[in-house]
Design a protein around this motif. Sequence first.
Motif, PDB file in Angstrom:
ATOM      1  N   TYR A  62      22.241  69.750  43.459  1.00 17.87           N
ATOM      2  CA  TYR A  62      21.686  69.083  44.634  1.00 17.87           C
ATOM      3  C   TYR A  62      21.012  70.068  45.593  1.00 17.87           C
ATOM      4  O   TYR A  62      21.526  71.153  45.870  1.00 17.87           O
ATOM      5  CB  TYR A  62      22.824  68.344  45.346  1.00 17.87           C
ATOM      6  CG  TYR A  62      22.555  67.919  46.767  1.00 17.87           C
ATOM      7  CD1 TYR A  62      21.793  66.794  47.046  1.00 17.87           C
ATOM      8  CD2 TYR A  62      23.081  68.646  47.841  1.00 17.87           C
ATOM      9  CE1 TYR A  62      21.557  66.391  48.353  1.00 17.87           C
ATOM     10  CE2 TYR A  62      22.850  68.259  49.146  1.00 17.87           C
ATOM     11  CZ  TYR A  62      22.084  67.136  49.395  1.00 17.87           C
ATOM     12  OH  TYR A  62      21.855  66.759  50.689  1.00 17.87           O
ATOM     13  N   ASN A 112      22.432  60.976  39.835  1.00 13.97           N
ATOM     14  CA  ASN A 112      21.656  61.093  41.068  1.00 13.97           C
ATOM     15  C   ASN A 112      20.392  61.893  40.769  1.00 13.97           C
ATOM     16  O   ASN A 112      20.435  63.111  40.590  1.00 13.97           O
ATOM     17  CB  ASN A 112      22.467  61.808  42.159  1.00 13.97           C
ATOM     18  CG  ASN A 112      23.646  60.991  42.637  1.00 13.97           C
ATOM     19  OD1 ASN A 112      23.603  59.770  42.629  1.00 13.97           O
ATOM     20  ND2 ASN A 112      24.713  61.655  43.036  1.00 13.97           N
ATOM     21  N   ASP A 150      27.219  54.491  39.519  1.00 15.77           N
ATOM     22  CA  ASP A 150      26.216  54.826  40.523  1.00 15.77           C
ATOM     23  C   ASP A 150      24.964  55.372  39.853  1.00 15.77           C
ATOM     24  O   ASP A 150      25.033  56.330  39.070  1.00 15.77           O
ATOM     25  CB  ASP A 150      26.752  55.872  41.505  1.00 15.77           C
ATOM     26  CG  ASP A 150      27.873  55.345  42.375  1.00 15.77           C
ATOM     27  OD1 ASP A 150      27.584  54.892  43.489  1.00 15.77           O
ATOM     28  OD2 ASP A 150      29.043  55.381  41.929  1.00 15.77           O
ATOM     29  N   GLY A 185      23.913  65.418  38.794  1.00 18.30           N
ATOM     30  CA  GLY A 185      23.342  65.422  40.137  1.00 18.30           C
ATOM     31  C   GLY A 185      22.178  66.397  40.235  1.00 18.30           C
ATOM     32  O   GLY A 185      22.379  67.612  40.321  1.00 18.30           O
ATOM     33  N   SER A 202      21.092  56.482  41.221  1.00 17.28           N
ATOM     34  CA  SER A 202      20.158  56.630  42.336  1.00 17.28           C
ATOM     35  C   SER A 202      18.870  57.265  41.832  1.00 17.28           C
ATOM     36  O   SER A 202      18.860  58.412  41.380  1.00 17.28           O
ATOM     37  CB  SER A 202      20.767  57.493  43.447  1.00 17.28           C
ATOM     38  OG  SER A 202      19.842  57.629  44.519  1.00 17.28           O
ATOM     39  N   ASP A 236      25.916  69.698  38.979  1.00 12.26           N
ATOM     40  CA  ASP A 236      25.482  69.327  40.327  1.00 12.26           C
ATOM     41  C   ASP A 236      24.588  70.433  40.880  1.00 12.26           C
ATOM     42  O   ASP A 236      25.060  71.519  41.215  1.00 12.26           O
ATOM     43  CB  ASP A 236      26.687  69.101  41.237  1.00 12.26           C
ATOM     44  CG  ASP A 236      26.297  68.436  42.563  1.00 12.26           C
ATOM     45  OD1 ASP A 236      25.094  68.235  42.798  1.00 12.26           O
ATOM     46  OD2 ASP A 236      27.205  68.115  43.351  1.00 12.26           O
ATOM     47  N   ASN A 245      17.512  61.104  42.741  1.00  9.77           N
ATOM     48  CA  ASN A 245      16.649  60.732  43.859  1.00  9.77           C
ATOM     49  C   ASN A 245      15.962  61.938  44.489  1.00  9.77           C
ATOM     50  O   ASN A 245      16.413  63.079  44.363  1.00  9.77           O
ATOM     51  CB  ASN A 245      17.447  59.970  44.921  1.00  9.77           C
ATOM     52  CG  ASN A 245      18.692  60.698  45.368  1.00  9.77           C
ATOM     53  OD1 ASN A 245      19.684  60.721  44.641  1.00  9.77           O
ATOM     54  ND2 ASN A 245      18.655  61.306  46.548  1.00  9.77           N
ATOM     55  N   GLN A 283      28.045  58.702  37.028  1.00 10.74           N
ATOM     56  CA  GLN A 283      27.153  58.815  38.179  1.00 10.74           C
ATOM     57  C   GLN A 283      25.926  59.643  37.807  1.00 10.74           C
ATOM     58  O   GLN A 283      26.043  60.723  37.219  1.00 10.74           O
ATOM     59  CB  GLN A 283      27.878  59.447  39.371  1.00 10.74           C
ATOM     60  CG  GLN A 283      27.078  59.410  40.669  1.00 10.74           C
ATOM     61  CD  GLN A 283      27.946  59.697  41.889  1.00 10.74           C
ATOM     62  OE1 GLN A 283      29.165  59.747  41.793  1.00 10.74           O
ATOM     63  NE2 GLN A 283      27.316  59.869  43.031  1.00 10.74           N
ATOM     64  N   TYR A 319      29.062  63.533  35.303  1.00 12.20           N
ATOM     65  CA  TYR A 319      28.325  63.500  36.577  1.00 12.20           C
ATOM     66  C   TYR A 319      27.062  64.339  36.436  1.00 12.20           C
ATOM     67  O   TYR A 319      27.128  65.509  36.042  1.00 12.20           O
ATOM     68  CB  TYR A 319      29.185  64.053  37.708  1.00 12.20           C
ATOM     69  CG  TYR A 319      28.481  64.096  39.051  1.00 12.20           C
ATOM     70  CD1 TYR A 319      28.590  63.034  39.944  1.00 12.20           C
ATOM     71  CD2 TYR A 319      27.703  65.192  39.420  1.00 12.20           C
ATOM     72  CE1 TYR A 319      27.934  63.069  41.167  1.00 12.20           C
ATOM     73  CE2 TYR A 319      27.044  65.222  40.642  1.00 12.20           C
ATOM     74  CZ  TYR A 319      27.160  64.160  41.507  1.00 12.20           C
ATOM     75  OH  TYR A 319      26.508  64.193  42.715  1.00 12.20           O
ATOM     76  N   SER A 332      19.452  65.593  42.442  1.00 14.95           N
ATOM     77  CA  SER A 332      18.670  65.062  43.555  1.00 14.95           C
ATOM     78  C   SER A 332      18.178  66.167  44.482  1.00 14.95           C
ATOM     79  O   SER A 332      18.732  67.262  44.532  1.00 14.95           O
ATOM     80  CB  SER A 332      19.498  64.046  44.348  1.00 14.95           C
ATOM     81  OG  SER A 332      20.690  64.624  44.825  1.00 14.95           O
TER      82      SER A 332
END
Length: 225
Positions: free
Chosen positions: A88, A134, A156, A110, A158, A86, A136, A132, A108, A112
């Motif tokens: 983010y 992400n 999920d 992430g 995105s 992650d 985005n 998941q 996971y 984004s």
Amino acid sequence: KALFINTTDANGVTQEEYDALVAFYNSTNGDNWNNNTNWLSEEDVSEWYGVTVAGGHVSELELTVNNLTGNLPSEIDGLAYLERLDLYLNEIQGTIPSQLGNIVTLEYLGLSYNEFEGPIPVELGVLSNLYQINLNNNNLTGTIPASLGNLSNLTDLSLRYNNLEGEIPAEIGGMTNIVNLLLSNTNISGSIPSEFENLTNLNYFDIQNTKINGLADLSQLSDDA
């Protein structure tokens, strides 16, 4: 007499994992992070900020909103037991390394709100444990890889606010556990594949501000759609 094999030989993790973390730190300008407590010190890796160790292996790397810049290094796959990545809201640039596809334990991802560019690696389609993704709010280009349709455990996805184009691959109909599919504010075009009938768990489908034929205002499917 039982044979004891020590698999941890570098600050509480394997040498390969330790080297991957060092490469990650250097590639993302770790000296300038908001918080880099204990990184590259003699402390066990479990004491390094944002790192979780379980069973002698790095299981999580979570460095959100921490002023990471530079690039995500190809050596990231040295974290062979990573379950959660992650990053983010940082300022990481460059491409998403295809070597992420070697981390088969990843659940996971992430990335984004960074500045990643280039394509989404097709290699992500082999990560069967992912639930998941992400990506985005980056600068990603190219098309949605058909290989993502192999991710039957994904709930999920995105991809909003990127420069993606092309049509939605029919293979996305293979993501049978998908609940939230967010594709808005991209240049994706064409029509919705008929294979979406297989997505019985799909609850939120966001395609606002895309070039999907005649469906630019459609943002949500009912539970029984």
